[in-house]
Design a protein around this motif. Structure first.
Motif, PDB file in Angstrom:
ATOM      1  N   TYR A  75       0.856  -1.178   0.000  1.00 17.18           N
ATOM      2  CA  TYR A  75       0.000   0.000   0.000  1.00 17.18           C
ATOM      3  C   TYR A  75       0.892   1.227   0.000  1.00 17.18           C
ATOM      4  O   TYR A  75       1.881   1.282   0.725  1.00 17.18           O
ATOM      5  CB  TYR A  75      -0.916   0.015   1.222  1.00 17.18           C
ATOM      6  CG  TYR A  75      -2.018  -1.008   1.131  1.00 17.18           C
ATOM      7  CD1 TYR A  75      -3.164  -0.741   0.400  1.00 17.18           C
ATOM      8  CD2 TYR A  75      -1.911  -2.236   1.767  1.00 17.18           C
ATOM      9  CE1 TYR A  75      -4.179  -1.678   0.297  1.00 17.18           C
ATOM     10  CE2 TYR A  75      -2.915  -3.181   1.669  1.00 17.18           C
ATOM     11  CZ  TYR A  75      -4.054  -2.894   0.942  1.00 17.18           C
ATOM     12  OH  TYR A  75      -5.048  -3.818   0.835  1.00 17.18           O
ATOM     13  N   CYS A  94      -6.998   2.533  -4.380  1.00 13.88           N
ATOM     14  CA  CYS A  94      -7.775   2.048  -3.236  1.00 13.88           C
ATOM     15  C   CYS A  94      -9.141   2.720  -3.201  1.00 13.88           C
ATOM     16  O   CYS A  94      -9.278   3.896  -3.551  1.00 13.88           O
ATOM     17  CB  CYS A  94      -7.050   2.352  -1.929  1.00 13.88           C
ATOM     18  SG  CYS A  94      -5.506   1.460  -1.735  1.00 13.88           S
ATOM     19  N   GLU A 100     -13.240   3.944   1.168  1.00 15.98           N
ATOM     20  CA  GLU A 100     -13.425   3.367   2.507  1.00 15.98           C
ATOM     21  C   GLU A 100     -12.158   2.676   3.005  1.00 15.98           C
ATOM     22  O   GLU A 100     -11.916   2.592   4.200  1.00 15.98           O
ATOM     23  CB  GLU A 100     -14.614   2.416   2.564  1.00 15.98           C
ATOM     24  CG  GLU A 100     -14.573   1.260   1.602  1.00 15.98           C
ATOM     25  CD  GLU A 100     -15.141   1.577   0.225  1.00 15.98           C
ATOM     26  OE1 GLU A 100     -15.158   0.646  -0.586  1.00 15.98           O
ATOM     27  OE2 GLU A 100     -15.548   2.702  -0.031  1.00 15.98           O
ATOM     28  N   GLU A 101     -11.311   2.185   2.095  1.00 18.06           N
ATOM     29  CA  GLU A 101     -10.040   1.582   2.491  1.00 18.06           C
ATOM     30  C   GLU A 101      -9.048   2.640   2.959  1.00 18.06           C
ATOM     31  O   GLU A 101      -8.216   2.376   3.805  1.00 18.06           O
ATOM     32  CB  GLU A 101      -9.419   0.818   1.319  1.00 18.06           C
ATOM     33  CG  GLU A 101     -10.073  -0.490   1.006  1.00 18.06           C
ATOM     34  CD  GLU A 101      -9.338  -1.213  -0.111  1.00 18.06           C
ATOM     35  OE1 GLU A 101      -8.099  -1.247  -0.069  1.00 18.06           O
ATOM     36  OE2 GLU A 101     -10.013  -1.719  -1.001  1.00 18.06           O
ATOM     37  N   ASN A 102      -9.127   3.836   2.379  1.00 17.29           N
ATOM     38  CA  ASN A 102      -8.178   4.899   2.711  1.00 17.29           C
ATOM     39  C   ASN A 102      -8.255   5.313   4.176  1.00 17.29           C
ATOM     40  O   ASN A 102      -7.282   5.815   4.717  1.00 17.29           O
ATOM     41  CB  ASN A 102      -8.401   6.121   1.825  1.00 17.29           C
ATOM     42  CG  ASN A 102      -7.932   5.886   0.410  1.00 17.29           C
ATOM     43  OD1 ASN A 102      -7.212   4.931   0.139  1.00 17.29           O
ATOM     44  ND2 ASN A 102      -8.343   6.747  -0.490  1.00 17.29           N
ATOM     45  N   LEU A 103      -9.389   5.122   4.800  1.00 15.05           N
ATOM     46  CA  LEU A 103      -9.547   5.541   6.192  1.00 15.05           C
ATOM     47  C   LEU A 103      -8.692   4.710   7.139  1.00 15.05           C
ATOM     48  O   LEU A 103      -8.198   5.215   8.135  1.00 15.05           O
ATOM     49  CB  LEU A 103     -11.023   5.448   6.603  1.00 15.05           C
ATOM     50  CG  LEU A 103     -11.985   6.346   5.836  1.00 15.05           C
ATOM     51  CD1 LEU A 103     -13.415   6.049   6.263  1.00 15.05           C
ATOM     52  CD2 LEU A 103     -11.650   7.809   6.044  1.00 15.05           C
ATOM     53  N   SER A 104      -8.483   3.446   6.825  1.00  9.50           N
ATOM     54  CA  SER A 104      -7.775   2.566   7.753  1.00  9.50           C
ATOM     55  C   SER A 104      -6.416   2.089   7.255  1.00  9.50           C
ATOM     56  O   SER A 104      -5.647   1.536   8.016  1.00  9.50           O
ATOM     57  CB  SER A 104      -8.645   1.352   8.069  1.00  9.50           C
ATOM     58  OG  SER A 104      -8.882   0.623   6.885  1.00  9.50           O
ATOM     59  N   THR A 105      -6.098   2.311   5.991  1.00  8.59           N
ATOM     60  CA  THR A 105      -4.859   1.800   5.427  1.00  8.59           C
ATOM     61  C   THR A 105      -3.858   2.934   5.238  1.00  8.59           C
ATOM     62  O   THR A 105      -4.188   3.961   4.654  1.00  8.59           O
ATOM     63  CB  THR A 105      -5.120   1.131   4.064  1.00  8.59           C
ATOM     64  OG1 THR A 105      -6.154   0.164   4.226  1.00  8.59           O
ATOM     65  CG2 THR A 105      -3.888   0.464   3.534  1.00  8.59           C
ATOM     66  N   THR A 106      -2.644   2.719   5.721  1.00  2.35           N
ATOM     67  CA  THR A 106      -1.610   3.734   5.565  1.00  2.35           C
ATOM     68  C   THR A 106      -0.519   3.244   4.621  1.00  2.35           C
ATOM     69  O   THR A 106      -0.353   2.048   4.397  1.00  2.35           O
ATOM     70  CB  THR A 106      -0.973   4.095   6.915  1.00  2.35           C
ATOM     71  OG1 THR A 106      -0.419   2.928   7.500  1.00  2.35           O
ATOM     72  CG2 THR A 106      -1.998   4.709   7.866  1.00  2.35           C
ATOM     73  N   PRO A 163      -2.178   8.379   4.402  1.00  4.23           N
ATOM     74  CA  PRO A 163      -3.166   7.402   3.918  1.00  4.23           C
ATOM     75  C   PRO A 163      -2.743   6.796   2.581  1.00  4.23           C
ATOM     76  O   PRO A 163      -2.191   7.494   1.725  1.00  4.23           O
ATOM     77  CB  PRO A 163      -4.441   8.226   3.745  1.00  4.23           C
ATOM     78  CG  PRO A 163      -4.230   9.462   4.542  1.00  4.23           C
ATOM     79  CD  PRO A 163      -2.758   9.709   4.578  1.00  4.23           C
TER      80      PRO A 163
END
Length: 53
Positions: free
Chosen positions: A3, A29, A32-38, A45
């Motif tokens: 990521y 991405c 909604e994935e951007n909120l939790s994936t760094t 993000p």
């Protein structure tokens, strides 16, 4: 699979090419994935997922 944020996408692509000796698959991405994936290279993000398949 790596990521990555916009700034580190070139490093992620190079890593996949070096490790798997194949052209990487670049996927944007979902929001909604951007909120939790760094990004794996910094704390920003993730915007892209770079994979070998």
């Amino acid at each position: 699979m790596i990521y990555s944020c916009e700034e580190h996408i070139d490093i992620a692509i190079d890593t996949i090419v070096d490790e798997h000796e194949t052209f990487p698959v670049l996927t944007k991405c979902a929001p909604e994935e951007n909120l939790s994936t760094t990004c794996e290279f910094c704390a920003n993000p993730a915007i892209y997922m770079v994979a070998n398949k």
